[in-house]
Design a protein around this motif. Structure first.
Motif: not given
Length: 607
Positions: A189-190, A253-255, A259-261
């Motif tokens: 969502g973020k 994308l890096k940031a 978070r996704r990992m």
């Protein structure tokens, strides 16, 4: 803010479903039905697997073949697998057709909304940003949103179906498995919101980049780009604009990858905890081994589906939020039908119906974003059959006033009256007006279309096209084209031909003759003609447009000498009016302009 975004997402999802329904409702129903059947088959498969597993454990592997349950169950699984494969192929085929139809529908909506927008909107940067975002959103975004929604629907059905079967086996683990998906959904969502904000922030830069691409690849621009050696400079600016987008996208994308990992690791840990709990329960005989083994498969399948669903949320949310750009841009106009329909025909007045008196009362107009009005409280009157001229130096407001008289812009104040009645329907007024612009458009279509566009809502009549071309002095060069009226007017197309600037201008005049409207507005109609051709046109102007009301704009005052009335503009105001002779006798602004121009042709300063 989050609640508002969720509401927008639901509205956009409903909008995407409506688009798909409008594009091809039968294909949509087919695709959804396939997903329901596949989800049901998956849940049923789990129950069958659990039954077979239980039978094998109860009778042993050697005796499993003689079990009255195992063989039929395996046959059912094989048949169901083959049927599911056929269903997937059928659903994929219908989905491919549906996406193409949605693409066509949405692209038509954007073009329709852009064509329906009134001219003042094109003066607003926000309008161009909205148009750019709508065009971007229309390029397979709606179709992709439909695909992703169907995929998410399938994943949700699978989760529900597997979760339902899971409840029958180990209901107490279901909350733990579902909880494992929460971090991934929150991270998605973020990331979705960040992508949408970045997309909005890049709108103007993308428009500039597209303009640079047009300059670098356009045929008309090619000669000047090379003459000035601008290629490297413009390419450098294009690279700079693209570098900014790449830099901002890479940082985003890096940031969010981190978070996704982290979210995925948390979800994986909770899934491992659920499998460990099943192992512990089976080891202590709290669950039958067959139930525990099937539940492990269920945990794995459920966690995979939930993670896939969480992963899709970024793409789904981003596509749905971009649909809001499409929705807001096209909301002002009607949604285009899925099937092609004939355009609404605007009936132009018959040439026998002369225009009644046209009067402007205290017209004022300021372009959006401008500091001062382009036209200030201008009043004038045009009688039927008259030739009225608007003159003045560059920037005096001539062309803007002509646009107001043509109904292209609504005045900020004042009013336009036809036969004593205020004009409120600008579209109807434009239908009885023919305009030849100074910067007319060069349509790279066949010559027949170029003239026939004067009356676009119908089939062009070749005989009338030839007559209009003859009156405009375009007949000779049109007849010499390789394929006559069917010749494309652009070397970029097979069999195409080029025209000179003066020939293009005569073609624009022919378009006005073909329109055959009672009000004719000519904005510098001879700018590309030589002096001899210009004199011929103005000398025969009254005869060529006999019975019409003509408003003529020209900075060449020698061309307007025979007008019935001349209005002289200065800084957006009418400062003088009268006939050519009367204005010379007044010896004011007009006389000064005329003497200045005449001095270029004569040795004396007197006209």
């Amino acid at each position: 803010m989050a609640d508002r975004r969720v509401g927008v997402l639901w509205s956009s999802a409903a909008f995407a479903v409506r688009l798909a329904w409008r594009a091809d409702r039968r294909a949509l129903v087919h695709v959804v039905l396939v997903q329901v059947l596949l989800a049901g088959a998956m849940a049923g498969g789990l129950v069958v697997v659990q039954t077979v597993f239980g039978s094998v454990l109860a009778h042993g592997p050697a005796a499993a073949g003689r079990s009255p349950v195992v063989v039929p169950a395996v046959v059912v699984l094989l048949v169901a697998g083959a049927a599911a494969g056929a269903l997937r192929l059928s659903g994929a085929a219908r989905m491919a057709v549906l996406t193409v139809k949605v693409d066509r529908l949405v692209a038509g909506m954007v073009l329709q909304a852009a064509a329906a927008a009134e001219l003042p909107r094109f003066e607003e940067p926000d309008f161009h940003d909205g148009l750019q975002r709508a065009v971007f959103a229309s390029r397979r975004q709606p179709a992709m949103a439909v695909v992703l929604l169907v995929t998410a629907f399938q994943a949700a059905l699978t989760v529900l179906a597997v979760g339902g079967a899971f409840v029958l086996m180990a209901w107490w683990l279901l909350p733990l498995v579902l909880l494992g998906a929460v971090p991934g959904i929150r991270a998605a969502g973020k990331e979705r919101d960040a992508h949408h904000d970045l997309h909005h922030g890049l709108s103007e830069g993308r428009r500039l980049r597209e303009y640079l691409e047009q300059l670098l690849t356009g045929r008309q621009e090619a000669k000047e780009i090379r003459a000035l050696d601008l290629g490297a400079v413009l390419t450098g600016r294009w690279q700079d604009q693209y570098a900014r987008e790449v830099r901002d996208t890479e940082a985003l994308l890096k940031a969010h990858a981190r978070r996704r990992m982290a979210a995925q690791a948390t979800g994986g840990a909770l899934t491992c905890l659920a499998v460990g709990a099943l192992w512990w329960a089976a080891a202590r005989h709290l669950l039958p081994l067959s139930v525990a083994g099937t539940a492990v498969a269920g945990v794995w399948l459920l966690s995979v589906r939930l993670n896939a669903f969480a992963g899709m949320l970024t793409g789904i949310g981003e596509n749905l939020l971009r649909l809001t750009d499409l929705w807001s841009f096209t909301a002002a106009g009607p949604v285009a039908p899925a099937a092609a329909t004939a355009p609404v025909r605007q009936q132009l007045p018959s040439p026998r119906n002369e225009l009644g008196p046209l009067r402007a009362e205290r017209l004022s107009f300021t372009y959006p974003g401008a500091d001062s009005p382009a036209v200030r409280e201008v009043s004038l009157a045009v009688e039927p059959g008259q030739v009225v001229a608007l003159v003045g130096v560059n920037g005096s407001g001539k062309t803007t006033l002509a646009h107001l008289l043509a109904g292209l812009y609504p005045p900020d104040s004042g009013r336009l009256l036809h036969d004593g009645t205020p004009i409120t329907d600008l579209r109807a007024h434009r239908a009885r007006t023919a305009v030849v612009f100074q910067d007319f458009t060069r349509y790279k279509f066949p010559a027949l279309d170029n003239v026939g566009f004067g009356r676009p809502h119908g089939t062009a009549d070749p005989l009338r096209v030839l007559d209009a071309a003859r009156r405009a002095g375009a007949l000779d060069f049109l007849q010499r084209l390789p394929a006559g009226l069917d010749t494309p007017l652009g070397k970029e197309f097979t069999g195409g031909a080029d025209l000179s600037g003066g020939q293009w201008q005569r073609l624009a005049l022919a378009r006005a003759f073909y329109r055959d409207a009672p009000l004719v507005i000519l904005d510098e109609p001879t700018a590309a003609l030589d002096a001899h051709a210009e004199d011929q046109l103005f000398t025969s102007l009254r005869g060529l447009f006999a019975g019409r009301t003509v408003v003529l704009i020209s900075h060449r005052l020698r061309s307007v000498r025979h007008a019935d009335r001349i209005y002289v503009l200065r800084a957006g105001r009418v400062v003088e009016e009268g006939s050519h002779k009367a204005l010379l006798r007044a010896d004011a602004h007009y006389a000064s302009l005329f003497r200045t121009q005449a001095s270029a042709y004569h040795d004396t300063n007197t006209p």
